[in-house]
Design a protein around this motif. Structure first.
Motif, PDB file in Angstrom:
ATOM      1  N   THR A  13       0.828  -1.206   0.000  1.00 50.25           N
ATOM      2  CA  THR A  13       0.000   0.000   0.000  1.00 50.25           C
ATOM      3  C   THR A  13       0.861   1.255   0.000  1.00 50.25           C
ATOM      4  OG1 THR A  13      -1.760  -1.148   1.206  1.00 50.25           O
ATOM      5  CG2 THR A  13      -1.813   1.259   1.233  1.00 50.25           C
ATOM      6  N   LEU A  14       1.908   1.262   0.824  1.00 50.51           N
ATOM      7  CA  LEU A  14       2.799   2.418   0.882  1.00 50.51           C
ATOM      8  C   LEU A  14       3.579   2.593  -0.416  1.00 50.51           C
ATOM      9  CD1 LEU A  14       4.110   2.209   4.566  1.00 50.51           C
ATOM     10  CD2 LEU A  14       2.398   3.761   3.615  1.00 50.51           C
ATOM     11  N   THR A  15       3.840   1.486  -1.119  1.00 58.49           N
ATOM     12  CA  THR A  15       4.487   1.593  -2.423  1.00 58.49           C
ATOM     13  C   THR A  15       3.555   2.277  -3.415  1.00 58.49           C
ATOM     14  OG1 THR A  15       5.770  -0.418  -2.017  1.00 58.49           O
ATOM     15  CG2 THR A  15       5.567   0.289  -4.301  1.00 58.49           C
ATOM     16  N   VAL A  16       2.257   1.960  -3.351  1.00 56.89           N
ATOM     17  CA  VAL A  16       1.278   2.650  -4.204  1.00 56.89           C
ATOM     18  C   VAL A  16       1.243   4.142  -3.866  1.00 56.89           C
ATOM     19  CG1 VAL A  16      -1.173   2.873  -4.763  1.00 56.89           C
ATOM     20  CG2 VAL A  16      -0.138   0.604  -4.600  1.00 56.89           C
ATOM     21  N   VAL A  17       1.228   4.460  -2.572  1.00 54.45           N
ATOM     22  CA  VAL A  17       1.198   5.868  -2.157  1.00 54.45           C
ATOM     23  C   VAL A  17       2.448   6.588  -2.620  1.00 54.45           C
ATOM     24  CG1 VAL A  17       1.190   7.428  -0.168  1.00 54.45           C
ATOM     25  CG2 VAL A  17      -0.312   5.437  -0.193  1.00 54.45           C
ATOM     26  N   THR A  18       3.611   5.967  -2.443  1.00 56.11           N
ATOM     27  CA  THR A  18       4.847   6.648  -2.827  1.00 56.11           C
ATOM     28  C   THR A  18       4.976   6.759  -4.338  1.00 56.11           C
ATOM     29  OG1 THR A  18       7.153   6.865  -2.127  1.00 56.11           O
ATOM     30  CG2 THR A  18       6.536   4.762  -3.104  1.00 56.11           C
ATOM     31  N   GLY A  19       4.342   5.853  -5.086  1.00 57.80           N
ATOM     32  CA  GLY A  19       4.329   5.972  -6.538  1.00 57.80           C
ATOM     33  C   GLY A  19       3.344   7.016  -7.031  1.00 57.80           C
ATOM     34  N   THR A  20       2.436   7.437  -6.142  1.00 58.00           N
ATOM     35  CA  THR A  20       1.398   8.405  -6.498  1.00 58.00           C
ATOM     36  C   THR A  20       1.741   9.810  -6.015  1.00 58.00           C
ATOM     37  OG1 THR A  20      -0.225   6.616  -6.303  1.00 58.00           O
ATOM     38  CG2 THR A  20      -1.087   8.847  -6.388  1.00 58.00           C
ATOM     39  N   ILE A  21       2.357   9.895  -4.839  1.00 53.92           N
ATOM     40  CA  ILE A  21       2.707  11.205  -4.281  1.00 53.92           C
ATOM     41  C   ILE A  21       4.211  11.409  -4.407  1.00 53.92           C
ATOM     42  CG2 ILE A  21       2.622  12.702  -2.249  1.00 53.92           C
ATOM     43  CD1 ILE A  21       0.235  11.118  -1.287  1.00 53.92           C
ATOM     44  N   GLY A  22       4.626  11.936  -5.537  1.00 56.88           N
ATOM     45  CA  GLY A  22       6.023  12.259  -5.759  1.00 56.88           C
ATOM     46  C   GLY A  22       6.164  13.745  -5.990  1.00 56.88           C
ATOM     47  N   SER A  23       6.725  14.100  -7.123  1.00 57.53           N
ATOM     48  CA  SER A  23       6.841  15.523  -7.454  1.00 57.53           C
ATOM     49  C   SER A  23       5.468  16.131  -7.725  1.00 57.53           C
ATOM     50  CB  SER A  23       7.731  15.699  -8.686  1.00 57.53           C
ATOM     51  OG  SER A  23       7.162  15.050  -9.819  1.00 57.53           O
ATOM     52  N   GLY A  24       4.452  15.283  -7.943  1.00 57.61           N
ATOM     53  CA  GLY A  24       3.125  15.783  -8.251  1.00 57.61           C
ATOM     54  C   GLY A  24       2.573  16.714  -7.190  1.00 57.61           C
ATOM     55  N   LEU A 219      -2.137  10.309 -10.407  1.00 60.66           N
ATOM     56  CA  LEU A 219      -3.035   9.310  -9.820  1.00 60.66           C
ATOM     57  C   LEU A 219      -2.853   7.896 -10.366  1.00 60.66           C
ATOM     58  CD1 LEU A 219      -6.370  11.352  -9.585  1.00 60.66           C
ATOM     59  CD2 LEU A 219      -4.772  10.812  -7.744  1.00 60.66           C
ATOM     60  N   LEU A 220      -1.958   7.707 -11.312  1.00 57.05           N
ATOM     61  CA  LEU A 220      -1.816   6.375 -11.909  1.00 57.05           C
ATOM     62  C   LEU A 220      -0.811   5.493 -11.172  1.00 57.05           C
ATOM     63  CD1 LEU A 220      -1.968   7.229 -15.730  1.00 57.05           C
ATOM     64  CD2 LEU A 220      -3.778   6.316 -14.266  1.00 57.05           C
ATOM     65  N   GLY A 221      -0.422   5.898  -9.968  1.00 55.69           N
ATOM     66  CA  GLY A 221       0.544   5.104  -9.206  1.00 55.69           C
ATOM     67  C   GLY A 221       0.004   3.772  -8.723  1.00 55.69           C
ATOM     68  N   PHE A 222      -1.320   3.552  -8.812  1.00 53.10           N
ATOM     69  CA  PHE A 222      -1.891   2.278  -8.354  1.00 53.10           C
ATOM     70  C   PHE A 222      -1.287   1.086  -9.063  1.00 53.10           C
ATOM     71  CE2 PHE A 222      -4.641   3.376 -11.972  1.00 53.10           C
ATOM     72  CZ  PHE A 222      -4.681   2.176 -12.658  1.00 53.10           C
ATOM     73  N   ARG A 223      -0.787   1.293 -10.284  1.00 51.98           N
ATOM     74  CA  ARG A 223      -0.304   0.154 -11.083  1.00 51.98           C
ATOM     75  C   ARG A 223       0.976  -0.444 -10.529  1.00 51.98           C
ATOM     76  NH1 ARG A 223       1.114   4.903 -12.626  1.00 51.98           N
ATOM     77  NH2 ARG A 223       2.927   5.355 -13.889  1.00 51.98           N
ATOM     78  N   THR A 224       1.675   0.245  -9.610  1.00 54.96           N
ATOM     79  CA  THR A 224       2.893  -0.335  -9.037  1.00 54.96           C
ATOM     80  C   THR A 224       2.583  -1.602  -8.248  1.00 54.96           C
ATOM     81  OG1 THR A 224       2.680   1.164  -7.134  1.00 54.96           O
ATOM     82  CG2 THR A 224       4.121   1.867  -8.923  1.00 54.96           C
ATOM     83  N   ALA A 225       1.367  -1.695  -7.682  1.00 49.43           N
ATOM     84  CA  ALA A 225       0.984  -2.914  -6.961  1.00 49.43           C
ATOM     85  C   ALA A 225       0.918  -4.105  -7.909  1.00 49.43           C
ATOM     86  CB  ALA A 225      -0.353  -2.712  -6.265  1.00 49.43           C
ATOM     87  N   VAL A 226       0.453  -3.877  -9.139  1.00 50.47           N
ATOM     88  CA  VAL A 226       0.395  -4.956 -10.132  1.00 50.47           C
ATOM     89  C   VAL A 226       1.803  -5.392 -10.519  1.00 50.47           C
ATOM     90  CG1 VAL A 226      -0.469  -5.614 -12.408  1.00 50.47           C
ATOM     91  CG2 VAL A 226      -1.797  -4.061 -10.983  1.00 50.47           C
ATOM     92  N   ALA A 242      -4.308  -3.173  -1.710  1.00 49.53           N
ATOM     93  CA  ALA A 242      -3.267  -2.140  -1.756  1.00 49.53           C
ATOM     94  C   ALA A 242      -3.585  -1.085  -2.800  1.00 49.53           C
ATOM     95  CB  ALA A 242      -1.908  -2.783  -2.045  1.00 49.53           C
ATOM     96  N   MET A 243      -4.116  -1.509  -3.943  1.00 51.71           N
ATOM     97  CA  MET A 243      -4.474  -0.557  -4.983  1.00 51.71           C
ATOM     98  C   MET A 243      -5.576   0.382  -4.516  1.00 51.71           C
ATOM     99  SD  MET A 243      -4.346  -3.178  -8.210  1.00 51.71           S
ATOM    100  CE  MET A 243      -4.923  -2.037  -9.435  1.00 51.71           C
ATOM    101  N   GLY A 244      -6.624  -0.178  -3.922  1.00 52.21           N
ATOM    102  CA  GLY A 244      -7.741   0.645  -3.469  1.00 52.21           C
ATOM    103  C   GLY A 244      -7.358   1.574  -2.329  1.00 52.21           C
ATOM    104  N   LEU A 245      -6.659   1.048  -1.324  1.00 55.98           N
ATOM    105  CA  LEU A 245      -6.263   1.855  -0.178  1.00 55.98           C
ATOM    106  C   LEU A 245      -5.276   2.947  -0.584  1.00 55.98           C
ATOM    107  CD1 LEU A 245      -5.782  -0.954   2.520  1.00 55.98           C
ATOM    108  CD2 LEU A 245      -7.559   0.802   2.499  1.00 55.98           C
ATOM    109  N   GLY A 246      -4.265   2.573  -1.356  1.00 56.60           N
ATOM    110  CA  GLY A 246      -3.245   3.539  -1.757  1.00 56.60           C
ATOM    111  C   GLY A 246      -3.813   4.653  -2.609  1.00 56.60           C
ATOM    112  N   LEU A 247      -4.686   4.309  -3.557  1.00 56.82           N
ATOM    113  CA  LEU A 247      -5.277   5.323  -4.429  1.00 56.82           C
ATOM    114  C   LEU A 247      -6.229   6.226  -3.648  1.00 56.82           C
ATOM    115  CD1 LEU A 247      -5.600   6.535  -7.214  1.00 56.82           C
ATOM    116  CD2 LEU A 247      -7.251   4.739  -7.773  1.00 56.82           C
TER     117      LEU A 247
END
Length: 531
Positions: A13-24, A219-226, A242-247
């Motif tokens: 889940t935290l990997t999804v969050v960190t893939g979503t909240i970066g420089s954005g 917002l497309l960071g959810f795909r890191t879980a896949v 993880a995809m749902g929670l992280g997104l």
């Protein structure tokens, strides 16, 4: 040696969050506000809806195909090698660019305190020699972390992502409480004499913020879980969760940030509307607002976060891009050497290849705003294969029942495919056509290479990609803004929806009669624990 299953639900889940909240989080609220003004809030909701629909589709696919680099496997499994290459290549090139973009954003923010990191060239800021050296050294450091195993990578991501959750919310709350310029919510994007024209453009502004304003990019960071499913414990349960929670967590943070930004900008900076807002000085838009309020401590906090948030995202995507090329190597879509794994269970050659190609991108010198539209277009094209593959795999694998399954798959897949098509168009003509070229030319070379070696690539099952990409470009050339047959917003959305609903059944019906053996997937049962 195989990859090791060492990622817990929390880490995933935290990997999804960190893939979503970066420089954005440092830039997206600014660019979205400039593009859509107060309509940037519903733009985030629209972007969130598109992302959640696609996440639902990939939640089922990720729980069914629980392998790392699964985004390269999915189209290969359902439609054969040509389709697998197109889907895998499109997601790989977009992943490769992310670490570069994140580090460029980081150095852009730090430039206010360390001006030797950048230099001006032809009116734009580019990395100086010293800045380039720092960027490359950071990429090497991230590579070292990735090469030491996914467990160590997860430890770094877990610790740094907690920081990334706290700081944006703290900054948003303080800026909102101290500013409270609620009148900003009624200021239009452009202030001029033709009020009717301004109002009629609000729909265009909203969708532009979703596509080229950076919202979907964020917002497309959810795909890191896949892509890390092959290293997750209990992937049938943990990948969808993880995809749902992280997104959900990430979307909530971005909404709070956008709301805070809208009411924190000084009204005198909006005398010509949101489109003329300029907060690029002082190391970035949020730092400029903090300085205007005399919040020196917040500027320091933002500069620290500018180093940590993009770095964590870059670190994660360096590893994720390597998982995609590793899987493509194993499936013989790229050189087989990329499919090797070291003693730590890490695809070391793929990771080093991502390092080399990522560093090469620094010499091109793209900027954050200039490249997010291209990346979003490439990613949306890659994710568009999800609905087609899901419906095809439902037919090809009716016996597969022990995984997460979405309700009403035909309806949800059709809506997701339509929205992905809309979002690709919203990225703009230059970004769309650039992405089609970046995907189409290598795909033709792949087909030619295999034809010369008399190797089967299931061409018939992959031709729907050519139809889809061709229609996207044709629509852009005929019906988009400024073109000969320009349509109104609603009419254009209807045409794009009709095009998507025409292509989707063609894509599903052209799938292989049975799943491809080249995909190397674990079906029916979860692979044994290898850690």
């Amino acid at each position: 040696m195989e990859l090791r299953r060492e990622l817990s639900l929390t880490s995933l889940t935290l990997t999804v969050v960190t893939g979503t909240i970066g420089s954005g989080w440092l830039f997206a609220s600014y660019y979205a506000a400039r593009t859509a003004g107060p309509a940037s809030l519903p733009a985030w909701l629209l972007g969130g809806l598109i992302s959640f629909l696609l996440a639902l589709v990939f939640a089922e696919l990720g729980s069914l195909i629980n392998s790392s680099g699964a985004l390269a496997q999915i189209p290969l499994l359902s439609h054969g090698r040509l389709s697998g290459f197109v889907g895998g290549w499109s997601i790989w090139i977009s992943y490769l660019c992310v670490p570069t973009i994140e580090l460029l954003a980081m150095l852009d923010y730090l430039d206010s305190s360390l001006p030797w990191l950048t230099q001006e060239r032809n009116g734009t800021q580019v990395l100086s020699g010293a800045g380039l050296a720092v960027a490359i050294l950071l990429m090497v450091f991230f590579t070292w972390i990735n090469l030491n195993g996914v467990k160590g990578l997860a430890r770094w991501i877990d610790n740094l992502t907690i920081w990334k959750l706290i700081v944006p919310l703290l900054v948003a709350a303080v800026l909102m409480l101290l500013s409270q310029h609620w009148g900003n919510m009624s200021i239009p994007v452009t202030i001029g004499s033709n009020t009717a024209a301004i109002k009629s453009g609000s729909g265009t502004e909203l969708v532009n913020a979703v596509g080229s304003g950076g919202i979907l990019f964020c917002l497309l960071g959810f795909r890191t879980a896949v892509d890390l499913a092959g290293e997750a414990r209990n992937p049938q349960r943990n990948v969808p969760l993880a995809m749902g929670l992280g997104l959900g967590i990430s979307l909530l943070i971005y909404l709070v940030l956008q709301w805070s930004f809208l009411v924190s900008v000084p009204p005198e900076a909006l005398q010509q509307g949101w489109s003329q807002l300029s907060l690029s000085q002082h190391g970035g838009p949020l730092a400029a607002l903090a300085l205007g309020l005399g919040l020196g401590w917040m500027v320091v906090l933002l500069l620290i976060d500018a180093a940590l948030s993009p770095s964590t995202t870059a670190m994660a995507y360096l590893g994720v891009s390597a998982r995609v090329s590793w899987m493509m190597g194993r499936c013989k879509l790229l050189p087989e050497s990329l499919g090797r794994v070291n003693r730590n269970g890490v695809p070391h050659i793929a990771v080093i290849s991502s390092l080399i190609l990522g560093c090469a991108l620094f010499f091109i010198g793209p900027g954050w705003q200039q490249v997010v539209a291209f990346l979003t277009a490439a990613q949306m094209i890659a994710l568009a294969m999800g609905p087609a593959s899901l419906l095809a795999l439902r037919q090809q694998l009716p016996q597969e029942q022990g995984h997460f399954r979405i309700p009403y798959p035909r309806a949800l897949s059709a809506v997701a495919f339509v929205m992905a098509t809309w979002a690709t168009n919203w990225c703009g003509r230059t970004a769309l056509e650039g992405a089609v070229l970046a995907i189409g030319i290598p795909s033709l070379l792949f087909a030619l290479h295999n034809w010369r070696k008399h190797q089967q690539i299931e061409t018939k099952a992959g031709l729907w990609w050519g139809l889809y990409l061709g229609l996207l470009v044709l629509d852009m050339e005929l019906f988009s803004q400024g073109q000969p047959l320009e349509l109104s917003n609603l009419a254009h959305l209807a045409v794009l929806a009709g095009m998507a609903l025409l292509v989707l059944p063609i894509a599903v019906n052209s799938a292989l009669p049975e799943v491809s053996p080249h995909a190397l997937t674990h079906l029916k049962t979860d692979p044994p624990h290898l850690g």
